[in-house]
Each structure stands twice: as C-alpha cells, then as structure tokens.
Design an enzyme around this catalytic site. Structure first.
Site, PDB file in Angstrom:
ATOM      1  N   SER A 171       5.848   0.615  -4.083  1.00 50.33           N
ATOM      2  CA  SER A 171       5.832  -0.851  -4.215  1.00 50.33           C
ATOM      3  C   SER A 171       7.140  -1.541  -3.834  1.00 50.33           C
ATOM      4  O   SER A 171       7.152  -2.758  -3.675  1.00 50.33           O
ATOM      5  CB  SER A 171       5.501  -1.238  -5.650  1.00 50.33           C
ATOM      6  OG  SER A 171       4.125  -1.159  -5.831  1.00 50.33           O
ATOM      7  N   LYS A 194       7.118  -3.802  -0.947  1.00 48.04           N
ATOM      8  CA  LYS A 194       6.570  -5.170  -1.066  1.00 48.04           C
ATOM      9  C   LYS A 194       7.674  -6.220  -0.899  1.00 48.04           C
ATOM     10  O   LYS A 194       7.468  -7.255  -0.266  1.00 48.04           O
ATOM     11  CB  LYS A 194       5.920  -5.366  -2.444  1.00 48.04           C
ATOM     12  CG  LYS A 194       4.638  -4.544  -2.665  1.00 48.04           C
ATOM     13  CD  LYS A 194       4.135  -4.719  -4.088  1.00 48.04           C
ATOM     14  CE  LYS A 194       2.722  -4.249  -4.300  1.00 48.04           C
ATOM     15  NZ  LYS A 194       2.569  -2.974  -4.982  1.00 48.04           N
ATOM     16  N   TYR A 196      -0.932  -1.345   4.430  1.00 47.92           N
ATOM     17  CA  TYR A 196      -0.262  -1.416   3.119  1.00 47.92           C
ATOM     18  C   TYR A 196       0.062  -0.001   2.611  1.00 47.92           C
ATOM     19  O   TYR A 196       1.172   0.264   2.119  1.00 47.92           O
ATOM     20  CB  TYR A 196      -1.170  -2.170   2.131  1.00 47.92           C
ATOM     21  CG  TYR A 196      -0.737  -2.009   0.699  1.00 47.92           C
ATOM     22  CD1 TYR A 196       0.300  -2.785   0.174  1.00 47.92           C
ATOM     23  CD2 TYR A 196      -1.343  -1.060  -0.131  1.00 47.92           C
ATOM     24  CE1 TYR A 196       0.720  -2.609  -1.129  1.00 47.92           C
ATOM     25  CE2 TYR A 196      -0.928  -0.891  -1.440  1.00 47.92           C
ATOM     26  CZ  TYR A 196       0.101  -1.660  -1.939  1.00 47.92           C
ATOM     27  OH  TYR A 196       0.520  -1.482  -3.226  1.00 47.92           O
ATOM     28  N   TYR A 208       6.891  -6.094 -12.614  1.00 48.64           N
ATOM     29  CA  TYR A 208       5.528  -6.249 -13.137  1.00 48.64           C
ATOM     30  C   TYR A 208       5.517  -7.001 -14.458  1.00 48.64           C
ATOM     31  O   TYR A 208       6.273  -7.935 -14.657  1.00 48.64           O
ATOM     32  CB  TYR A 208       4.835  -4.881 -13.268  1.00 48.64           C
ATOM     33  CG  TYR A 208       4.960  -4.030 -12.054  1.00 48.64           C
ATOM     34  CD1 TYR A 208       4.537  -4.502 -10.816  1.00 48.64           C
ATOM     35  CD2 TYR A 208       5.513  -2.771 -12.120  1.00 48.64           C
ATOM     36  CE1 TYR A 208       4.656  -3.738  -9.682  1.00 48.64           C
ATOM     37  CE2 TYR A 208       5.626  -1.983 -10.990  1.00 48.64           C
ATOM     38  CZ  TYR A 208       5.203  -2.471  -9.776  1.00 48.64           C
ATOM     39  OH  TYR A 208       5.324  -1.721  -8.669  1.00 48.64           O
ATOM     40  N   VAL A 264       6.079   3.406  -7.857  1.00 55.73           N
ATOM     41  CA  VAL A 264       5.537   4.480  -8.702  1.00 55.73           C
ATOM     42  C   VAL A 264       6.026   5.880  -8.343  1.00 55.73           C
ATOM     43  O   VAL A 264       5.790   6.814  -9.100  1.00 55.73           O
ATOM     44  CB  VAL A 264       3.990   4.508  -8.754  1.00 55.73           C
ATOM     45  CG1 VAL A 264       3.435   3.418  -9.616  1.00 55.73           C
ATOM     46  CG2 VAL A 264       3.386   4.511  -7.377  1.00 55.73           C
TER      47      VAL A 264
END
Ligand code: GLN
Length: 338
Positions: A82, A85, A208, A260, A278
């Site tokens: 992530s 991103k 992605y 998050y 992760v």
C-alpha cells in the site's frame, strides 16, 4: 471548502535535522531498542507474503540533502504494497492537477479498514481517499496511457524515479495476490457501477496489484519519502519527480489517512505523515528534513508494522520531527516575563 486564501506567495519553514553522526546513533538505537519486540503477525491473506521471516527488521533515514543512515537488515527486499498508493497518487496529481483528483477521489478519512466496501456504500459511491484500496484503484484508473501496459509503465517508472533506481516486480507475490484478490475486484466493480472507474476494472486491479508487488528495501522507502520531504526532488539523483505543491497535497492526505483507521492515534503519538504496507514497510515523512523508512513483517490488527511503528515513533521524538511540536521561545522561557 473555499477558504479564500487567494494567490498569495507561499513561505516554507521547517528547521533542520540534527548533525549526521547523531542521526546515525539514533537510527542504531531505534533498531537495537525494538529488534526483540515480538508482537504482531505476518500478513497471510496474500499467500506470497506469509513466508516472510518475522525476525527481519531494518531502519533507514534519508535526508533531503542526500545523507543516508541505516541499521539492521537493510539488504532485505520486500513488496511495497500500500505504500505505493502515496507515490502513485503524487504522480497522478502531477499529471491531472489538484482539483480533478480531489473531485474524483477525495481526501477524507474513511475510519474503516483499508479494503472496506462499506466505506464506498456509505458515501454515495465515492472512494473517499487515495490511501485506501477504493481510492487507490480509482487513482490507478486515472494514470495516463493508451493501454494497461502503458499505464503500468507510467507507474513503474514513476515509482522508480522516486526511489532513484529501477524497481522490479516480485512476480511470485503479484501472481499470488492476483489469484486471491476477489475483494479488490469487487471494489473495482462497485466503483464502476458508480461510474467512478470508466476503464476495465480487471485491468485496473491488475495494474494496482503490480504496483503493490514492486520490490523495495527500507532505504528505498526513505529515499522515496525524502523526495516528498524535499519539494519533489530526489535527494540521491537530483531529479525532480513531482512539484512541491504535489508533495504538500500528498503529505496532507497521508496525514489524514496514511495509517488507515489508526491515522488519528498515529498523528497523536508520532505526528508525521506516513504510509504503511502489509508486507511490513512504513515510510514517514518530515517535510523539509527527510524521511524514515522501516521494514519488519509482523503487523498489528490495522496492518501496520509493529516494530516499524515503534522505531518511527522513537525517531520522530528523538530527531525532533513531530510536525505539531514546538518549544517556548528562548526569550520567553519560564519566568522570563515575571
Ligand atoms: N496489495 C494489498 C491489498 O490490496 C495492499 C494492502 C496494504 O498494504 N494495506 O490488499
């Protein structure tokens, strides 16, 4: 939100990092202090990640002037997940501009897990922010290119510019996630149903997943972060990757949503824009100063690396990086006016 600031000249003041030898010392201390911390579990919902050695732990700091300080398993490579991103978002903002991306993706925290479908349903089909999967899929769909292959090349080469070296795909992790990511496909299809994605959702999920599967080390994360900390110029190569305005916008989104549903607690304890993945990576950015990159696979329940979060918090405190911290002016120190 129109706050009517207008077209005024912007000033930037950030202060400096301590001298290099002190940074070296603190990076070593951060590694030493948390290497035996054994809480957390290695992510296994992507089978290719489950094999990671839970003892791996690396800490790196990159300065905007180009200094690098590192300790631990600094050669260990892992998939960026992530954390990509943040950098894909910056590249798309650079390409399309602040307003377009703000309108299509949003910048508010969802308060929910990174792969929540509910967050989309509760917000009129809006992905909310680019740091959760829905927003990242919407952002990925906006990358330039006449084909999925061209979009992937835009992402891969752009992230490589941030790292200052050619980043490569981990084919095994990519294939293993593609075989198991029904949830991301569901999110992409849901966004398609709300006309938030107008290209093929399968291709968006593929690009992605590829971006998540790029291999990096902790030092790469620190350099990528230091590029955002240094107004968009890579401190190792001197190449401008994005504009200073894009860095500012990206860091604002990371501050609200990068960790998050733990973003509020993170800001309270660490006080830095950051992004986790992760596979166990975390990058935390100190605007105008540099960035911290950490890697350690065991995660907490929100998907943030246990040792990495601790090492980052320690360095934020000891290097004086918390963006909300201040000290009384020397001339006004206690009693000076009495
Ligand atoms: N590739 C992962 C996913 O989409 C990334 C998640 C993460 O790092 N939090 O599920």
């Amino acid at each position: 939100m129109d706050l009517d600031v207008g077209d005024v000249e912007q000033a930037v003041f950030t202060g400096d990092l301590p001298r290099g030898a002190r940074v070296d010392e603190l990076v070593d201390m951060a590694h030493e202090r948390y290497r035996d911390h054994d809480a957390g579990t290695v992510a296994d919902y992507i089978p290719g990640l489950a094999r990671a050695d839970p003892r791996l732990f690396a800490v790196a700091v990159a300065e905007v002037e180009g200094g690098i300080h590192a300790a631990g398993d600094i050669e260990a490579q892992f998939t960026i997940q992530s954390i990509a991103k943040a950098f894909v978002y910056a590249l798309v903002c650079e390409h399309l501009g602040h307003e377009v991306v703000l309108d299509r993706v949003g910048v508010n925290n969802t308060g929910m897990a990174f792969n929540s479908v509910m967050a989309i349903e509760l917000n009129d089909g809006h992905p909310m922010n680019p740091m959760v999967n829905a927003g990242a899929l919407a952002t990925t769909a906006m990358t330039p290119g006449a084909s999925a292959a061209e979009q992937w090349e835009f992402v891969r080469s752009g992230l490589s510019d941030f790292a200052g070296r050619n980043l490569r795909l981990d084919g095994e992790v990519y294939r293993s996630e593609m075989a198991t990511n029904q949830r991301n496909l569901a999110i992409a299809r849901l966004l398609q149903s709300y006309h938030r994605i107008i290209v093929d959702p399968m291709e968006v999920v593929d690009t992605y997943t590829r971006q998540c599967s790029l291999r990096v080390d902790a030092r790469d994360l620190a350099v990528m972060g230091a590029t955002l900390a240094g107004g968009g110029v890579n401190p190792m190569t001197g190449v401008r990757v994005v504009s200073a305005e894009v860095c500012r916008d990206t860091l604002a989104v990371l501050t609200s949503s990068g960790m998050y549903e733990r973003s509020g607690e993170w800001l309270f304890e660490v006080g830095l824009p950051a992004k986790s993945g992760v596979a166990g990576g975390i990058v935390a950015i100190a605007p105008g100063k540099g960035a911290i990159g950490t890697f350690s696979p065991p995660l907490d329940s929100a998907g943030n690396s246990e040792r990495g979060a601790r090492a980052t918090a320690f360095l934020s405190r000891t290097l004086g990086l918390n963006v909300f911290a201040s000290a009384a002016h020397a001339g006004l120190a206690e009693g000076a006016r009495s």
